[in-house]
Design an enzyme around this catalytic site. Structure first.
Site, PDB file in Angstrom:
ATOM      1  N   GLU A  97       0.838  -1.205   0.000  1.00  0.00           N
ATOM      2  CA  GLU A  97       0.000   0.000   0.000  1.00  0.00           C
ATOM      3  C   GLU A  97       0.873   1.255   0.000  1.00  0.00           C
ATOM      4  OE1 GLU A  97      -2.655   0.711   3.412  1.00  0.00           O
ATOM      5  OE2 GLU A  97      -4.103   1.413   1.935  1.00  0.00           O
ATOM      6  N   SER A 131      -1.611   6.941   7.924  1.00  0.00           N
ATOM      7  CA  SER A 131      -1.401   8.388   8.065  1.00  0.00           C
ATOM      8  C   SER A 131       0.084   8.755   8.006  1.00  0.00           C
ATOM      9  CB  SER A 131      -2.005   8.868   9.383  1.00  0.00           C
ATOM     10  OG  SER A 131      -1.215   8.408  10.450  1.00  0.00           O
TER      11      SER A 131
HETATM   12  C1  LIG Z   1      -8.342   8.163   0.506  1.00  0.00           C
HETATM   13  C2  LIG Z   1      -8.438   7.106   1.560  1.00  0.00           C
HETATM   14  C3  LIG Z   1      -8.624   5.789   1.191  1.00  0.00           C
HETATM   15  C4  LIG Z   1      -8.740   4.796   2.179  1.00  0.00           C
HETATM   16  N1  LIG Z   1      -8.998   3.504   1.774  1.00  0.00           N
HETATM   17  C5  LIG Z   1      -9.132   2.544   2.699  1.00  0.00           C
HETATM   18  C6  LIG Z   1      -9.467   1.217   2.311  1.00  0.00           C
HETATM   19  O1  LIG Z   1      -9.654   0.927   1.122  1.00  0.00           O
HETATM   20  N2  LIG Z   1      -9.599   0.260   3.267  1.00  0.00           N
HETATM   21  C7  LIG Z   1      -9.412   0.549   4.592  1.00  0.00           C
HETATM   22  O2  LIG Z   1      -9.520  -0.381   5.394  1.00  0.00           O
HETATM   23  N3  LIG Z   1      -9.129   1.800   5.010  1.00  0.00           N
HETATM   24  C8  LIG Z   1      -8.995   2.813   4.099  1.00  0.00           C
HETATM   25  N4  LIG Z   1      -8.740   4.102   4.484  1.00  0.00           N
HETATM   26  C9  LIG Z   1      -8.633   4.405   5.911  1.00  0.00           C
HETATM   27  C10 LIG Z   1      -7.193   4.700   6.325  1.00  0.00           C
HETATM   28  O3  LIG Z   1      -6.427   3.526   6.293  1.00  0.00           O
HETATM   29  C11 LIG Z   1      -7.274   5.325   7.725  1.00  0.00           C
HETATM   30  O4  LIG Z   1      -7.901   6.590   7.586  1.00  0.00           O
HETATM   31  C12 LIG Z   1      -5.905   5.511   8.327  1.00  0.00           C
HETATM   32  O5  LIG Z   1      -5.286   4.272   8.585  1.00  0.00           O
HETATM   33  C13 LIG Z   1      -5.980   6.317   9.637  1.00  0.00           C
HETATM   34  O6  LIG Z   1      -6.926   5.731  10.479  1.00  0.00           O
HETATM   35  P1  LIG Z   1      -8.130   6.588  11.123  1.00  0.00           P
HETATM   36  O7  LIG Z   1      -8.683   7.468  10.035  1.00  0.00           O
HETATM   37  O8  LIG Z   1      -9.035   5.650  11.816  1.00  0.00           O
HETATM   38  O9  LIG Z   1      -7.419   7.568  12.154  1.00  0.00           O
HETATM   39  P2  LIG Z   1      -7.000   7.216  13.662  1.00  0.00           P
HETATM   40  O10 LIG Z   1      -6.261   5.921  13.669  1.00  0.00           O
HETATM   41  O11 LIG Z   1      -8.199   7.335  14.527  1.00  0.00           O
HETATM   42  O12 LIG Z   1      -5.975   8.375  13.953  1.00  0.00           O
HETATM   43  C14 LIG Z   1      -6.397   9.730  14.165  1.00  0.00           C
HETATM   44  C15 LIG Z   1      -5.152  10.627  14.121  1.00  0.00           C
HETATM   45  O13 LIG Z   1      -4.254  10.243  15.176  1.00  0.00           O
HETATM   46  C16 LIG Z   1      -2.953   9.968  14.627  1.00  0.00           C
HETATM   47  N5  LIG Z   1      -2.347   8.839  15.329  1.00  0.00           N
HETATM   48  C17 LIG Z   1      -2.948   7.659  15.655  1.00  0.00           C
HETATM   49  N6  LIG Z   1      -2.061   6.839  16.242  1.00  0.00           N
HETATM   50  C18 LIG Z   1      -0.867   7.499  16.298  1.00  0.00           C
HETATM   51  C19 LIG Z   1       0.436   7.169  16.787  1.00  0.00           C
HETATM   52  N7  LIG Z   1       0.699   5.981  17.345  1.00  0.00           N
HETATM   53  N8  LIG Z   1       1.439   8.103  16.626  1.00  0.00           N
HETATM   54  C20 LIG Z   1       1.191   9.300  16.058  1.00  0.00           C
HETATM   55  N9  LIG Z   1      -0.040   9.682  15.581  1.00  0.00           N
HETATM   56  C21 LIG Z   1      -1.041   8.789  15.694  1.00  0.00           C
HETATM   57  C22 LIG Z   1      -3.200   9.585  13.190  1.00  0.00           C
HETATM   58  O14 LIG Z   1      -2.075   9.808  12.393  1.00  0.00           O
HETATM   59  C23 LIG Z   1      -4.361  10.494  12.812  1.00  0.00           C
HETATM   60  O15 LIG Z   1      -3.893  11.771  12.418  1.00  0.00           O
HETATM   61  C24 LIG Z   1      -8.643   5.118   3.545  1.00  0.00           C
HETATM   62  C25 LIG Z   1      -8.463   6.464   3.918  1.00  0.00           C
HETATM   63  C26 LIG Z   1      -8.371   7.447   2.952  1.00  0.00           C
HETATM   64  C27 LIG Z   1      -8.202   8.881   3.377  1.00  0.00           C
END
Ligand SMILES: Cc1cc2nc3c(=O)[nH]c(=O)nc-3n(C[C@H](O)[C@H](O)[C@H](O)COP(=O)(O)OP(=O)(O)OC[C@H]3O[C@@H](n4cnc5c(N)ncnc54)[C@H](O)[C@@H]3O)c2cc1C
Length: 415
Positions: free
Chosen positions: A249, A380
């Protein structure tokens, strides 16, 4: 190199591709309206049709092994084909995640049967694959998934929910990470499954985003029955599969996947970032400030291309470890933010007041609405920074209270 391996050399492949594309593939149609997000059924049918044409012509799955329906050629052959395909209609919707993430994960970690069935079906244009990873409680802590699969005789029973699954509504199969052992610590009780997207027990809903797109989906699993051979890799060995999947990915998001064919980013609702065209359309081709912005964007693109080449070559020759793909993934997000800003700067008020139905500045306004996508999709940028610091720079690992604790004893949703 290709000749040494008994393959067609890149230049003759390029010439053959050029001739075939000219004879067989339709030219890219002139777009008459603003960018439409990739959530139109017709677009998906068209992508499958185009993929079937590539397959019939012998130009599908260029870097996939021949035993699974590919051509078994090198990334240089793929690059040559992509260069030749500019200006032709291509099945770009299939690039991410089907070809660049899901199929390579099955190739690396799947059973022989899974490889023969799934990889060849996507190369033939018959199937689409997506990812069921993120969950409503969070996506960054992927090893903390709480969707569960419970063994019941010969089958598994899946319950839980996934979210942000790009294009799942248009897909046939998904790679779904679920918890199968609650007594093991979080990384050791997971299993990856190949799940049919449309089957009894799965309720799929589309999520409407601020730009109007409904390409994101969420899925609810209620006693979904999975056969024993749905397991990818080992039972309770799902973290190894997920790790490979994340590498593919990040490679795809960073722009270095050898499995991507053709150029363009239809899944991310981006215009082609043709700032020269935008400057001309808005009558600013001679404005020194606009010329500077166009030059900066061009330089950024060149740096990005060279960074991708350098990281990919470093990994291929063993100078850089696998987690180095996080460098290109980070740069992609930086470049994307910069491009989104540059588009709106050049387009000015026309980015929001352009006439609907007319391609041009309005595209850049619409693109700006999803400016943050690149910093989240594919994991992220904060997580990429963690990977770079811990696994490339050797800095201390982040503290984790749940390491080595049976997952059933880890506090869920409590502070
Ligand atoms: C365009 C797009 C396509 C996507 N496609 C898919 C898909 O096909 N399948 C799928 O399963 N998912 C998909 N996603 C989801 C994507 O994988 C998640 O948005 C991403 O992994 C972040 O998870 P979350 O949004 O739940 O944020 P959270 O995990 O809730 O995090 C919130 C914030 O806290 C920060 N954070 C969390 N933990 C830490 C840490 N340990 N250290 C520092 N900062 C931290 C994160 O960076 C983020 O800014 C997609 C997202 C986007 C935007």
């Amino acid at each position: 190199m290709a000749e040494q391996l008994g393959m067609e050399d890149v230049e003759s492949f390029r010439l053959r591709a050029r001739g075939w594309l000219k004879e067989n593939m339709p030219r890219q149609p002139e777009r008459r309206g603003p960018i439409q997000p990739g959530d139109d059924d017709q677009e998906w049918l068209r992508a499958r049709e185009l993929q079937k044409m590539l397959y019939a012509g012998g130009f599908a799955g260029i870097c996939f092994p021949t035993e699974y329906g590919g051509l078994g050629l090198t990334p240089a052959h793929q690059r040559a084909f992509t260069e030749e395909s500019r200006g032709y209609e291509m099945p770009l919707l299939l690039n991410v995640p089907t070809f660049s993430i899901c199929a390579p994960t099955v190739l690396d970690m799947g059973s022989e049967k899974q490889k023969r069935e799934r990889i060849s079906a996507v190369i033939r244009g018959e199937e689409v694959m997506v990812q069921f990873l993120s969950e409503p409680k969070g996506g960054s802590d992927l090893a903390g998934v709480v969707t569960r699969a419970t063994r019941d005789g010969d089958v598994w029973v899946l319950n839980g929910a996934k979210i942000w699954s790009t294009s799942a509504y248009a897909a046939d199969w998904a790679l779904c990470l679920a918890r199968t052992d609650w007594d093991a610590p979080k990384h050791r009780g997971l299993t990856m499954f190949l799940v049919k997207v449309h089957q009894p027990g799965i309720t799929l809903r589309r999520i409407k985003m601020v730009n109007g797109s409904t390409e994101f989906c969420e899925e609810f699993f209620d006693d979904v029955i999975l056969p024993a051979d749905a397991v990818v890799g080992e039972i309770n060995g799902g973290w190894a599969v997920a790790t490979r999947q994340l590498v593919h990915e990040r490679t795809a998001v960073g722009g270095g996947s050898p499995y991507v064919s053709g150029e363009g980013r239809p899944n991310l609702q981006a215009p082609g970032y043709d700032f020269v065209d935008l400057a001309r359309r808005t009558g600013q081709a001679n404005d020194p400030r606009v010329r500077e912005l166009v030059g900066e964007a061009w330089a950024m693109q060149k740096v990005q291309e060279q960074l991708i080449d350098r990281v990919m070559a470093g990994m291929a020759h063993g100078h850089l470890p696998g987690p180095a793909v996080s460098i290109t993934r980070m740069f992609h997000a930086e470049a994307d933010w910069k491009n989104a800003d540059t588009g709106v700067r050049i387009a000015g008020s026309a980015a929001v007041t352009g006439r609907p139905g007319e391609a041009g500045p309005l595209d850049y306004g619409q693109q700006y609405l999803s400016r943050q996508s690149a910093s989240l999709g594919g994991g992220s940028t904060e997580m990429s920074r963690n990977i770079i610091s811990e696994r490339l720079l050797g800095m201390p690992r982040e503290y984790a209270a749940d390491r080595d604790v049976p997952f059933k004893d880890v506090a869920q949703g409590r502070t």
